[in-house]
Every structure is written in C-alpha cells, then in structure tokens.
Write a protein that holds these residues in place. Structure first.
Motif, PDB file in Angstrom:
ATOM      1  N   ASP A  60     -54.988  39.780   8.300  1.00 59.88           N
ATOM      2  CA  ASP A  60     -54.871  40.777   9.373  1.00 59.88           C
ATOM      3  C   ASP A  60     -53.457  40.804   9.939  1.00 59.88           C
ATOM      4  O   ASP A  60     -52.901  41.864  10.242  1.00 59.88           O
ATOM      5  N   PHE A  61     -52.866  39.630  10.071  1.00 61.40           N
ATOM      6  CA  PHE A  61     -51.521  39.525  10.636  1.00 61.40           C
ATOM      7  C   PHE A  61     -50.478  40.127   9.699  1.00 61.40           C
ATOM      8  O   PHE A  61     -49.652  40.953  10.098  1.00 61.40           O
ATOM      9  N   PHE A  62     -50.529  39.740   8.412  1.00 61.55           N
ATOM     10  CA  PHE A  62     -49.525  40.219   7.463  1.00 61.55           C
ATOM     11  C   PHE A  62     -49.746  41.671   7.058  1.00 61.55           C
ATOM     12  O   PHE A  62     -48.831  42.321   6.561  1.00 61.55           O
ATOM     13  N   ARG A  63     -50.942  42.161   7.269  1.00 59.66           N
ATOM     14  CA  ARG A  63     -51.222  43.561   6.942  1.00 59.66           C
ATOM     15  C   ARG A  63     -50.349  44.501   7.763  1.00 59.66           C
ATOM     16  O   ARG A  63     -50.007  45.599   7.317  1.00 59.66           O
ATOM     17  N   ARG A  64     -49.991  44.077   8.974  1.00 59.40           N
ATOM     18  CA  ARG A  64     -49.180  44.908   9.863  1.00 59.40           C
ATOM     19  C   ARG A  64     -47.688  44.748   9.610  1.00 59.40           C
ATOM     20  O   ARG A  64     -46.873  45.418  10.218  1.00 59.40           O
ATOM     21  N   LYS A  65     -47.347  43.795   8.721  1.00 54.80           N
ATOM     22  CA  LYS A  65     -45.944  43.568   8.410  1.00 54.80           C
ATOM     23  C   LYS A  65     -45.446  44.603   7.386  1.00 54.80           C
ATOM     24  O   LYS A  65     -46.214  45.098   6.553  1.00 54.80           O
ATOM     25  N   TYR A  72     -48.096  38.541   0.520  1.00 54.48           N
ATOM     26  CA  TYR A  72     -49.375  38.126  -0.069  1.00 54.48           C
ATOM     27  C   TYR A  72     -49.186  37.697  -1.518  1.00 54.48           C
ATOM     28  O   TYR A  72     -49.714  36.667  -1.955  1.00 54.48           O
ATOM     29  N   PHE A  73     -48.444  38.504  -2.276  1.00 54.76           N
ATOM     30  CA  PHE A  73     -48.237  38.181  -3.681  1.00 54.76           C
ATOM     31  C   PHE A  73     -47.543  36.827  -3.847  1.00 54.76           C
ATOM     32  O   PHE A  73     -47.929  36.013  -4.690  1.00 54.76           O
ATOM     33  N   GLY A  74     -46.542  36.571  -3.026  1.00 55.30           N
ATOM     34  CA  GLY A  74     -45.858  35.280  -3.082  1.00 55.30           C
ATOM     35  C   GLY A  74     -46.781  34.133  -2.723  1.00 55.30           C
ATOM     36  O   GLY A  74     -46.744  33.062  -3.347  1.00 55.30           O
ATOM     37  N   THR A  75     -47.629  34.355  -1.710  1.00 55.10           N
ATOM     38  CA  THR A  75     -48.592  33.319  -1.321  1.00 55.10           C
ATOM     39  C   THR A  75     -49.581  33.038  -2.440  1.00 55.10           C
ATOM     40  O   THR A  75     -49.913  31.888  -2.733  1.00 55.10           O
ATOM     41  N   MET A  76     -50.040  34.103  -3.108  1.00 50.29           N
ATOM     42  CA  MET A  76     -51.003  33.943  -4.200  1.00 50.29           C
ATOM     43  C   MET A  76     -50.396  33.126  -5.339  1.00 50.29           C
ATOM     44  O   MET A  76     -51.032  32.204  -5.874  1.00 50.29           O
ATOM     45  N   ILE A 137     -58.590  47.113   3.170  1.00 53.94           N
ATOM     46  CA  ILE A 137     -57.503  47.919   2.612  1.00 53.94           C
ATOM     47  C   ILE A 137     -58.052  49.230   2.064  1.00 53.94           C
ATOM     48  O   ILE A 137     -57.676  50.312   2.510  1.00 53.94           O
ATOM     49  N   ILE A 138     -58.933  49.127   1.083  1.00 47.11           N
ATOM     50  CA  ILE A 138     -59.670  50.300   0.607  1.00 47.11           C
ATOM     51  C   ILE A 138     -61.155  49.918   0.619  1.00 47.11           C
ATOM     52  O   ILE A 138     -61.540  48.873   0.109  1.00 47.11           O
ATOM     53  N   TYR A 139     -61.967  50.777   1.220  1.00 45.17           N
ATOM     54  CA  TYR A 139     -63.377  50.445   1.372  1.00 45.17           C
ATOM     55  C   TYR A 139     -64.117  50.902   0.126  1.00 45.17           C
ATOM     56  O   TYR A 139     -64.325  52.089  -0.089  1.00 45.17           O
ATOM     57  N   GLU A 760     -47.568  48.900  15.659  1.00 45.35           N
ATOM     58  CA  GLU A 760     -48.704  48.131  16.178  1.00 45.35           C
ATOM     59  C   GLU A 760     -48.365  46.663  16.283  1.00 45.35           C
ATOM     60  O   GLU A 760     -48.784  45.973  17.226  1.00 45.35           O
ATOM     61  N   ASN A 761     -47.599  46.156  15.339  1.00 44.04           N
ATOM     62  CA  ASN A 761     -47.200  44.750  15.362  1.00 44.04           C
ATOM     63  C   ASN A 761     -46.317  44.448  16.570  1.00 44.04           C
ATOM     64  O   ASN A 761     -46.475  43.436  17.247  1.00 44.04           O
ATOM     65  N   LYS A 762     -45.356  45.365  16.846  1.00 49.60           N
ATOM     66  CA  LYS A 762     -44.495  45.179  18.010  1.00 49.60           C
ATOM     67  C   LYS A 762     -45.297  45.248  19.299  1.00 49.60           C
ATOM     68  O   LYS A 762     -45.082  44.482  20.237  1.00 49.60           O
TER      69      LYS A 762
END
Length: 766
Positions: A60-65, A72-76, A137-139, A760-762
């Motif tokens: 949820d946090f990184f989605r707004r980045k 996400y890809f780097g984390t995976m 992301i996509i339902y 939204e993040n700001k």
C-alpha cells in the motif's frame, strides 16, 4: 444512523477488504504449509500470517510511490535470491534435497528448519503479491481463483491431502471477492455476465487446469508414505537443556513403532556388527479389541538376572552334540536291556531325530552406541546370548522370557555403549527350510523329555536338552495363557489360509505369504476412516497400513490358526553406504513384527510387511533408488519456468492486454476499429475516474477529456459519431487520427494516475 454506527460502517468499508485480503493470504499459506507439517497452527503459520499483513501494508505504501513498480521488482529479486542462499547455501546436494522435499510434500526428504525457513518467506511473498495485485492493482476475480488453487495443486503434486476446512475458507473468500468485483462493475455500469453460472464456470475451468498441471508435471518416483516433519518450534531450539526428542520408555500399549515412524527422523544408535539383524525392544502379549492395540499384562519390566548363565546352552550346535550323545546312549541302553526291543529306540520313535545331529549354529556380535537416546531396554536380537555394558553404572542385566533386555537402571544413559553376542537367525531359517521342524509341539516336547532321561543329570548335554525343554514348556504355557478371541471374519480367513496344512511352520509361512502376495499396500500417510482403525478393516477393506497394522493382523490370524504367536516392536538397522560393517538406527527404522514359536526352531521372526518398507518409514531403498534425479530436475525446471512466466504475466498483464487490443483495433475494419477505440476509452476513463460514463454522449466525453486531461477527443468522437449515428464509412486516415488520439488520451490518464499517487503520498505525510 448513529455516529457510532457510522464510524463502524466507515471503518468496515475502509479496512474490510484489507482484512479479507489478509485472511485469504493466511488461509492459502496455511494450506501450503499443512502439506509439509500436517499441522494447522504452528510457529511458521503464525509468522507467515504476520509477514503477509506487513507486506500488504508495505505494498500500500509503495503503490503511492512514483517508482513503486521498480521498488517491488527489486524487492522480489532480492527475496528470491537471498532467502534460499541464506538458508540452503550454494551446495548442490542441499538444493537437490530441498527440491525433492518440496515436490514430494516432505515425503522423499525429512523436513529440516532450513527448508521451512526457505519455503515460508518465498510463499508469503509470492501469494501475497499475487493476491494483492488482483484485488488492488487490477481487480480480476478469475485470476484470484487461479492463484487460490496453487496450494491444492501443490497438494495434488505431492500426493498429500489438505483439510476440507481450508478448501471451504478459500472458496468462500473467493466468492466474497467475486461479489465485490461484481458490485464494483455494477456501480460503474460495466458489469456483464457476472452471474452465479459464470462464477461456477470460472472456478471449474481453473480447478481442472490446476489439477491437470499438477498431474502432468513429472513427479519424483516416491510413494506417499514418507511422512516426516520438523517440530514446529525446532527453529527456536538451541540446545543446552540436555533433553532429547525421544526416550525409549516402557510402554503399556503397543504403538511405539508408529510414534517413531511418524516423527522427526533422529539418529538413535550406531552399530558395528558382523551381521545385521532385527533389534527387539518390547513384546506385547494381550490384544485389546476396544483400542485395537496390544498391551503388556504387567505394569513393570520383569525378567531373569541369571539368563546369561544358561543362554549359551540354547545353541543348535550344542543341541546337535547332545542329540548325538542321546542316540548313542539310547542304543547302548537298549542293547543292555534284558527286554530289548527296537521300538524303544528313539530313532525309531522319532525318525527325524538323527537329522538334528547335523545342525550347526553361527554366533555373531554387535557393538551398539546410543546417540543421545536414553532408554529402558537395550535393543537386542531375538537369540541374544550375552550382553555387556561398558560405560554405565549397571550392576545387573536381566532378560525376560520374550527376549526383552533391561538393567537395574530405570533409564539407561543417553550415550550408553554395549556389546551383544547372539546366535544367527539364519540357522532357524535353514531348520524350517530343511523340514526338520515339521512336527507338532507335543511331539517335540515328548522327544526332549524322553531324550534328557537318557543322560546323566550333571552332564552338559543334559543341561542343553533341559534348557530347550524349558523353552518349549514356556511356549506352551504362553499359548495357553494368551489365546485371543477373534472375530468370525478373521477366524474364517485364518481357516481358509491354513486349510490342508498340518504343521505350524507351514501355517506361519502361509499367513506370511498371504500378506506379501495378497495385494496389501504399505502407506505411512494412510489414515482409515474414523472408527475403522481395526484389523478387520485392514484385512478386508483397505488392505493399506504400516508395519504395526501388518503385525497386528498377522498375530491375530496366527492365533486363530492355533499358532503360538506374539507381537514385537524394535528396530531394523540400515547399512552405512560408506563403511561396511557399520549400521545406523534412526527413529524411522522402528518396526513392528510377529514372532511365532516353531518346533525345533523355537521363537522365530516372520515378516508380513512388504519388502522394501521394513524399518525405514516405508522407504527401504536408498534415496538414489527411490528418487529419479532426472524427474526431480525436470520438475524443478518446469516449476521455475512456470513461476517466472506467471510473475512476468502478472506484472505485464495490463500492458500485454492493451497491446493485444490495439493490434485487434488496428487490423479491424476502419469503422469497427473506431468503435472499439471509443468503447475502450470509456472503459479506461471509468477505471481511472471511478465513475460510470456509459450514458455520456460523445460531446460529453469530449468535454470530460478537455476538463480532466486537457486533451481534445474530437479526432476520436467525430469518426465514431459518423459511423454510429450517421451510418457513414470512414477512411484509413480518419482511423489513424482516431488511433493516435486514443493513444494520447491513454497516456494522459496514466500520467494523471502517477501524479495523483504522488499527491496522495504527500498529503498522507502532512
């Protein structure tokens, strides 16, 4: 609506989907872990559930980045590269073992904490990512159903069973998300075909696809019986207490073999031996029909402390010498008798007696080293003659009539060493094969009684015959004291198996052959239906079980056939693959088997358990024989490739779908292509602005684009109006301008989405 109820409703609306998403992640992860632990709740499940919740909040946090996708890809990549190397390392053997463990559901390899600590975070990250993507992301409820079936595909692949509760929970959560998806589409005016029939067809299609995939991917050639797993809290056990996982305690009821087979594989003994043999621990005499278990008729361990003074007399070689002297003395006595008659000769009365003089007997030895395993009994062979303990404060060693060996200590030290000398079981097998034992118990008893009176009572030969006679008398008393009332079905079966057979040896072997050739299956993972854990069900219905089931049924059939039989438990040592003469006893080398008293041969071990599964948790063969390396490697390759393709498709799904749509529109007729572009633009706008624009006119859509995106929609609305409302044909140039307008509008909406996320993040930070 009150203020309190409004707050509750608002909180439920805000956090409800997050809770459902977390619950689905937890249920799917628990179902996967159940395949490897057979435990619904353990430390891994709790840790995985907490990690899933943390990942949802992190996503949820990184989605707004702005660069959330790259993060996400780097984390995976980090998770899937670092976690396995951290716990499994770079050793190919370890990797091979992990892959074999994973695809066999912990049946081809014992579970260790490193395997669980590798599997758990990878599964948490994968399942949570996939569920999050298809709900946030996509339902896509259909893709959600596919991911939800992964635990069950793994279970099918490993020939394991997932409890029905998991199936019900995961299916219910998918149905809830399907309803949520339908409600959202309905509110947007774009809900099409969202009926119960369509939902059922989606789940049916994906269920069949998942099951077929699990069945088609090659499996390691190992049967589902190797049911070993790591204790749930083993990862937190760092030693220091001195306590061990297993203790060889005195048992009132049978089942010790079952307990050790179903637990973690632990090395209990190392043996240096001239000849391997079964090592017995305890014998159970009375069958409890209510529990289906065998029990001891005493609450304490009991036996003679002077057994070693006479144990050497039970040598068949000494019996041969004694019988030879008896025959000579009997002939001499008969010739000296005034009333000489050849009928008094023992060789005439017992014509088989002279064959006893040909018997030989080999003596073997074993040095046994306990490996942090305290026990009441000293595991020992059936025909043990002598035992000496070297490193424990043992003042005496006793042996029961059944061959159980114990000491004055309530529990032997966990690292006791002892040497055991014993007579080989091969001699008994040769006696039965020669036919010498094809006599009745009464005839053998009469011969021993008659023979010993031909000798002087202080002679060694007399003592040998007397010891054999005592052993014979004990066996007869055992048969009389421990008869078992069996069911009519078992009695009928025993009569059928032994019909036309005269001698105990023939009957015992016939019952043994019934199991080895009667279609029975050894399966450590099999559990009979509730209330059906009986010998009757095993014999007549399932014909599937483990060593204790085979031993139970054998002894009941043997006693029904009039044989002197008992139920024994112990171990079957497995040879070291590297050092000849060295054997290991692991906890999963525990074994249950029957012993039958055969005339001349004495108490003899029989083996109803199918060959290959004896004393090895069901896997008597080596790993190399049980597992096809090619199948394991191919399975891993298919899985890794499939997993990579799935991740790639998940990440690129919107772009792939959009690219396919544009190709379809571009190569369609110009008028049809423009209609496709206009309808797709409306759908994109609905997804972006969370409103329904189905009722909007082309002019209204044009005004919306000018207001929201700052882009003119006229190159698209003008040809669309001409085609739909004017019935006109349009040329390729008009279509190309409409196509370029569609691309500009789509790009503007993507840019608007990123700018909104950053804003939204700001706002959340302030």
């Amino acid at each position: 609506m009150t203020e309190a109820s409004e707050k509750v409703f608002s909180a439920a609306k805000k956090h409800g989907e997050t809770f459902l998403l977390w619950l689905l992640c937890t249920a799917a992860l628990s179902a996967v872990l159940y395949v490897y632990t057979e435990n619904a709740f353990n430390i891994y499940t709790l840790a995985g559930s907490a990690a899933a919740f943390g990942l949802i909040k992190t996503f949820d946090f990184f989605r707004r980045k702005k660069f959330g996708g790259f993060i996400y890809f780097g984390t995976m990549v980090t998770v899937f590269a670092v976690i396995p190397s951290l716990f499994i390392g770079r050793n190919w053997d370890s990797w091979f073992a992990f892959i074999r463990w994973f695809f066999s559901g912990a049946q081809a390899e014992e579970t260790v904490a490193d395997f669980m600590l590798t599997l758990m975070p990878l599964m948490v990250f994968f399942l949570t990512s996939a569920f999050y993507y298809f709900t946030r992301i996509i339902y896509r409820s259909s893709m959600l159903a596919l991911v939800s079936l992964i635990p069950f595909a793994i279970a099918v692949k490993a020939a394991a069973r997932v409890p029905d509760a998991y199936c019900a929970l995961i299916a219910s959560l998918n149905l809830i998300f399907f309803i949520i998806d339908g409600r959202k589409r309905l509110l947007k005016g774009s809900f099409r075909g969202g009926t119960a029939v369509s939902a059922a067809s989606v789940y049916t299609d994906f269920a069949l696809a998942a099951v077929l995939l699990a069945l088609l991917v090659p499996k390691p050639s190992v049967a589902p019986y190797y049911d070993k797993f790591e204790a749930a809290v083993s990862m937190f056990s760092f030693g220091g207490s001195g306590e061990t996982a297993y203790r060889g305690e005195y048992k009132t009821f049978s089942g010790r073999a079952d307990e050790l087979l179903r637990g973690e594989s632990v090395l209990l003994y190392i043996i240096s031996s001239s000849e391997p043999t079964y090592m017995k621990t305890q014998v159970f005499n009375v069958y409890d029909s209510e529990t289906g278990l065998w029990t001891d008729d005493s609450e304490t361990v009991r036996g003679s402390r002077k057994w070693q003074e006479t144990s050497q007399l039970m040598s068949f070689e000494r019996l041969a010498v004694a019988v030879e002297k008896v025959i000579e003395q009997n002939k001499a006595n008969a010739e000296e008798s005034f009333f000489y008659d050849e009928s008094y000769l023992l060789t005439n009365k017992y014509p088989w007696a002279e064959r006893l003089t040909e018997l030989a007997d080999a003596q073997s030895y074993s040095i046994v080293y306990a490996q942090d395993y305290p026990a009441v009994y000293l595991p020992a062979p059936l025909r043990t003659a002598e035992i000496s303990v070297s490193n424990a404060n043992v003042s005496w060693i006793a042996r029961s009539d059944a061959g159980e060996v114990f000491t004055n200590l309530p529990m032997l030290p966990p690292n006791v060493n002892y040497t055991v000398r014993y007579f080989s079981e091969r001699t008994q097998n040769s006696i039965m094969a020669s036919g010498i034992s094809d006599i009745s118990l009464e005839e053998w008893d009469d011969f021993l009684f008659d023979a010993k009176w031909e000798l002087e009572s202080n002679s060694e030969e007399y003592l040998v015959l007397n010891e054999f006679l005592k052993n014979q008398t004990q066996a007869e008393n055992y048969r009389d004291n421990y008869s078992t009332e069996v069911s009519p079905e078992i009695q009928t079966l025993a009569d059928e198996i032994t019909a036309g057979l005269e001698y105990d040896r023939q009957k015992a072997e016939a019952i043994e052959e019934y199991f080895t050739g009667g279609g029975f299956l050894y399966d450590l993972g099999y559990e009979p239906p509730e209330g059906m854990d009986t010998s009757e069900y095993f014999l007549f219905e399932s014909k599937t079980g483990i060593c204790s089931d085979f031993a139970d049924a054998y002894v009941l059939l043997a006693r029904a056939a009039g044989l002197t039989a008992r139920y024994a438990e112990g171990f079957v040592p497995q040879p070291s693959p590297e050092n000849a003469g060295t054997y290991f006893i692991y906890s999963d080398n525990a074994h249950a088997y029957p012993e039958v008293y055969i005339p001349v041969a004495g108490w003899t071990r029989f083996e109803p358990t199918p060959a290959g599964y004896i004393g090895s948790g069901g896997g008597g063969a080596s790993e190399e024989e049980d597992t096809d390396p090619t199948a394991v490697i191919l399975t891993a390759a298919v899985f890794i490739a499939g997993f990579g393709i799935f991740i790639l498709l998940v990440m690129l799904f919107p772009k792939i779908a959009e690219a396919i749509f544009r190709l379809r529109a571009k190569y369609a007729e110009c008028g049809k292509g423009v209609v496709m572009l206009y309808n797709r633009h409306i759908r994109n706008a609905e997804n972006r602005f969370k409103e329904s624009f189905r009722a909007f006119t082309p002019e209204q859509m044009g005004s919306l684009s000018e207001e929201k995106l700052g882009q003119s929609l006229e190159p698209l609305t003008k040809p669309f109006t001409a085609v739909c409302y004017g019935g006109s044909e349009i040329g390729r140039d008009d279509f190309n301008r409409a196509y370029e307008c569609y691309k500009v509008q789509a790009k503007a909406m993507r840019r608007m989405k990123k700018e909104k996320a950053v804003s939204e993040n700001k706002t959340s930070k302030t």
